[in-house]
Scaffold this motif. Structure first.
Motif, PDB file in Angstrom:
ATOM      1  N   GLU B  68       0.828  -1.205   0.000  1.00  0.00           N
ATOM      2  CA  GLU B  68       0.000   0.000   0.000  1.00  0.00           C
ATOM      3  C   GLU B  68       0.864   1.258   0.000  1.00  0.00           C
ATOM      4  O   GLU B  68       0.457   2.308  -0.490  1.00  0.00           O
ATOM      5  N   ILE B  69       2.080   1.123   0.592  1.00  0.00           N
ATOM      6  CA  ILE B  69       2.940   2.298   0.735  1.00  0.00           C
ATOM      7  C   ILE B  69       4.280   2.086   0.045  1.00  0.00           C
ATOM      8  O   ILE B  69       4.946   1.067   0.250  1.00  0.00           O
ATOM      9  N   ALA B  70       4.672   3.043  -0.791  1.00  0.00           N
ATOM     10  CA  ALA B  70       5.994   3.024  -1.403  1.00  0.00           C
ATOM     11  C   ALA B  70       6.734   4.295  -0.999  1.00  0.00           C
ATOM     12  O   ALA B  70       6.117   5.343  -0.790  1.00  0.00           O
ATOM     13  N   VAL B  71       8.057   4.167  -0.886  1.00  0.00           N
ATOM     14  CA  VAL B  71       8.893   5.299  -0.500  1.00  0.00           C
ATOM     15  C   VAL B  71       9.810   5.618  -1.668  1.00  0.00           C
ATOM     16  O   VAL B  71      10.384   4.711  -2.273  1.00  0.00           O
ATOM     17  N   LEU B  72       9.952   6.904  -1.969  1.00  0.00           N
ATOM     18  CA  LEU B  72      10.805   7.319  -3.087  1.00  0.00           C
ATOM     19  C   LEU B  72      12.082   7.964  -2.550  1.00  0.00           C
ATOM     20  O   LEU B  72      12.033   8.997  -1.886  1.00  0.00           O
ATOM     21  N   THR B  73      13.222   7.357  -2.849  1.00  0.00           N
ATOM     22  CA  THR B  73      14.512   7.874  -2.364  1.00  0.00           C
ATOM     23  C   THR B  73      15.506   7.968  -3.520  1.00  0.00           C
ATOM     24  O   THR B  73      16.508   7.273  -3.534  1.00  0.00           O
ATOM     25  N   VAL B  74      15.193   8.816  -4.483  1.00  0.00           N
ATOM     26  CA  VAL B  74      16.123   9.027  -5.601  1.00  0.00           C
ATOM     27  C   VAL B  74      16.659  10.463  -5.535  1.00  0.00           C
ATOM     28  O   VAL B  74      16.033  11.331  -4.933  1.00  0.00           O
ATOM     29  N   PRO B  75      17.830  10.730  -6.139  1.00  0.00           N
ATOM     30  CA  PRO B  75      18.290  12.124  -6.209  1.00  0.00           C
ATOM     31  C   PRO B  75      17.275  12.944  -7.019  1.00  0.00           C
ATOM     32  O   PRO B  75      16.583  12.404  -7.883  1.00  0.00           O
ATOM     33  N   VAL B  96       5.485   7.995  -0.287  1.00  0.00           N
ATOM     34  CA  VAL B  96       6.221   8.855   0.644  1.00  0.00           C
ATOM     35  C   VAL B  96       7.408   9.434  -0.118  1.00  0.00           C
ATOM     36  O   VAL B  96       8.330   8.718  -0.492  1.00  0.00           O
ATOM     37  N   ASP B  97       7.364  10.722  -0.363  1.00  0.00           N
ATOM     38  CA  ASP B  97       8.436  11.370  -1.129  1.00  0.00           C
ATOM     39  C   ASP B  97       9.388  12.063  -0.149  1.00  0.00           C
ATOM     40  O   ASP B  97       9.006  12.986   0.561  1.00  0.00           O
ATOM     41  N   ILE B  98      10.641  11.591  -0.134  1.00  0.00           N
ATOM     42  CA  ILE B  98      11.623  12.184   0.785  1.00  0.00           C
ATOM     43  C   ILE B  98      12.653  13.012   0.006  1.00  0.00           C
ATOM     44  O   ILE B  98      13.676  13.417   0.540  1.00  0.00           O
ATOM     45  N   THR B  99      12.331  13.285  -1.253  1.00  0.00           N
ATOM     46  CA  THR B  99      13.270  13.994  -2.129  1.00  0.00           C
ATOM     47  C   THR B  99      13.484  15.441  -1.704  1.00  0.00           C
ATOM     48  O   THR B  99      12.540  16.155  -1.397  1.00  0.00           O
ATOM     49  N   VAL B 100      14.742  15.861  -1.730  1.00  0.00           N
ATOM     50  CA  VAL B 100      15.084  17.267  -1.514  1.00  0.00           C
ATOM     51  C   VAL B 100      15.680  17.801  -2.821  1.00  0.00           C
ATOM     52  O   VAL B 100      16.608  17.213  -3.353  1.00  0.00           O
ATOM     53  N   PRO B 101      15.124  18.901  -3.346  1.00  0.00           N
ATOM     54  CA  PRO B 101      15.602  19.419  -4.631  1.00  0.00           C
ATOM     55  C   PRO B 101      16.945  20.143  -4.498  1.00  0.00           C
ATOM     56  O   PRO B 101      17.036  21.345  -4.702  1.00  0.00           O
ATOM     57  N   LEU B 102      17.984  19.400  -4.156  1.00  0.00           N
ATOM     58  CA  LEU B 102      19.335  19.973  -4.044  1.00  0.00           C
ATOM     59  C   LEU B 102      19.925  20.175  -5.430  1.00  0.00           C
ATOM     60  O   LEU B 102      19.597  19.455  -6.373  1.00  0.00           O
ATOM     61  N   LYS B 103      20.784  21.200  -5.530  1.00  0.00           N
ATOM     62  CA  LYS B 103      21.454  21.454  -6.797  1.00  0.00           C
ATOM     63  C   LYS B 103      22.974  21.415  -6.549  1.00  0.00           C
ATOM     64  O   LYS B 103      23.586  22.438  -6.258  1.00  0.00           O
ATOM     65  N   PRO B 104      23.586  20.217  -6.620  1.00  0.00           N
ATOM     66  CA  PRO B 104      25.032  20.126  -6.384  1.00  0.00           C
ATOM     67  C   PRO B 104      25.770  21.046  -7.352  1.00  0.00           C
ATOM     68  O   PRO B 104      25.331  21.170  -8.500  1.00  0.00           O
ATOM     69  N   PRO B 105      26.902  21.681  -6.964  1.00  0.00           N
ATOM     70  CA  PRO B 105      27.530  21.492  -5.650  1.00  0.00           C
ATOM     71  C   PRO B 105      26.999  22.421  -4.563  1.00  0.00           C
ATOM     72  O   PRO B 105      27.474  22.340  -3.451  1.00  0.00           O
TER      73      PRO B 105
END
Lengths: 217, 217
Positions: B68-75, B96-105
């Motif tokens: 029932e629940i999926a978690v998304l952990t991609v860059p 469950v989206d745990i993504t943070v829109p980081l822009k390396p570097p």
């Protein structure tokens, strides 16, 4: 130190003035209505113990140019107009912007302003010589206004100017608060947008929520 | 419960799988490379004690449709593409989206994505029947991956769906974490943008910072 509080007749202004004056600072409360600011200043000053600093009242221009550091505590709806009118008065000074771009009545939902953050909009409206520091978005004004209350909340502090940030962190210490360097002014997006989340939590749990950063020595 | 972790072969996936399986959940790690996910799953499962749930590996599609629940952990760079390919697999489920829109570097500076928050972009990309919940942006993957470590960090949880948020809060409890209702999905802007601030603090103090909400009973 002499500290001006622009829009200082509200709840935040009262708490800041009381706590800073108790530590020996001289505070100038500003308002569009200078007479109102003078009355308010007298009222708050009456609560101070002997040996404290002073609290006086005047126009927003007088507060802006009172000292090296001015604090801006107006509702977001008055943010742009207030800053435009104080552009000259604030040149060369540090402005602590505690504004949160809330959109009543939906104050428990993040509403990004056109410039992404009120503090970024402030820096764009002001002279480059005015160094904007974003801080104090998460401290409950109810707690701030009770000088005997130990506030269980850290203050995240953003600025593009290291010396300005350090100066403000020192003043936060005099409020009984721990300031934590939160990086560049752009990071005010995070600070400002966390306030609607805390207001949601306040409403849900009937509390005055705050934040603590863990893992910091 | 059966929980899928999309992009689950990284550090977050390992920590989540270990902690959830130890509590009796069956975890399906997904990857674009299913063989790699199977290897990783075997490696992590070897650390589990008797009586734990299972950890298996497969494709991202298999993880998305595992329960029932999926978690998304991609860059963030893989966020849009991954979600587009899983639109059908995620229909009717909680993501469950745990993504943070980081822009390396420049990972210590807030970078708002085009849709203001990765979680809002996810909801817009997915079927309306997929209920997106934003959470777990502030927990250090180093702490998560050490099951003996008591994590000094609250988890702010946003969603437009009350039941989905409650279900996720229960699973956070099984990770040893306190979930706190942070309001509507739009408030993910605050959650996601706080991570660069914590990364700034981590860099400055050589720590793994977290947050606690104070004043919540």
């Amino acid at each position: 130190m002499r500290i001006g509080i622009i829009g200082g007749t509200g709840r935040e202004g009262r708490g800041l003035a009381l706590r800073w004056a108790a530590k020996g600072h001289d505070v100038v409360l500003g308002s569009r209505d200078a007479t109102r600011a003078q009355d308010k200043a007298r009222e708050i000053a009456a609560e101070l113990a002997a040996g404290s600093g002073t609290i006086s009242g005047g126009s927003n221009e007088e507060a802006a140019s009172a000292g090296e550091i001015a604090v801006l505590t107006v509702p977001y709806a008055a943010h742009e107009e207030t800053l435009k009118s104080l552009r000259a008065a604030l040149a060369g000074r540090i402005l602590v912007d505690i504004t949160v771009p809330l959109k009543p009545p939906k104050v428990t939902q993040v509403q990004l302003p056109p410039g992404s953050a009120a503090a970024l909009e402030a820096q764009a409206l002001l002279e480059p010589s005015t160094r904007v520091v974003a801080a104090l978005h998460h401290v409950s004004s109810a707690h701030l206004g009770d000088p005997g209350h130990a506030i269980d909340c850290d203050v995240l502090v953003c600025s593009d100017d290291e010396a300005a940030r350090e100066a403000v962190m020192g003043l936060l210490g005099d409020l009984g608060l721990r300031g934590i360097d939160a990086g560049v002014l752009r990071n005010a997006v995070a600070l400002e947008s966390l306030t609607p989340v805390l207001l949601h939590i306040n409403r849900k749990f009937k509390t005055n929520a705050g934040i603590r950063i863990t893992g910091v020595p």
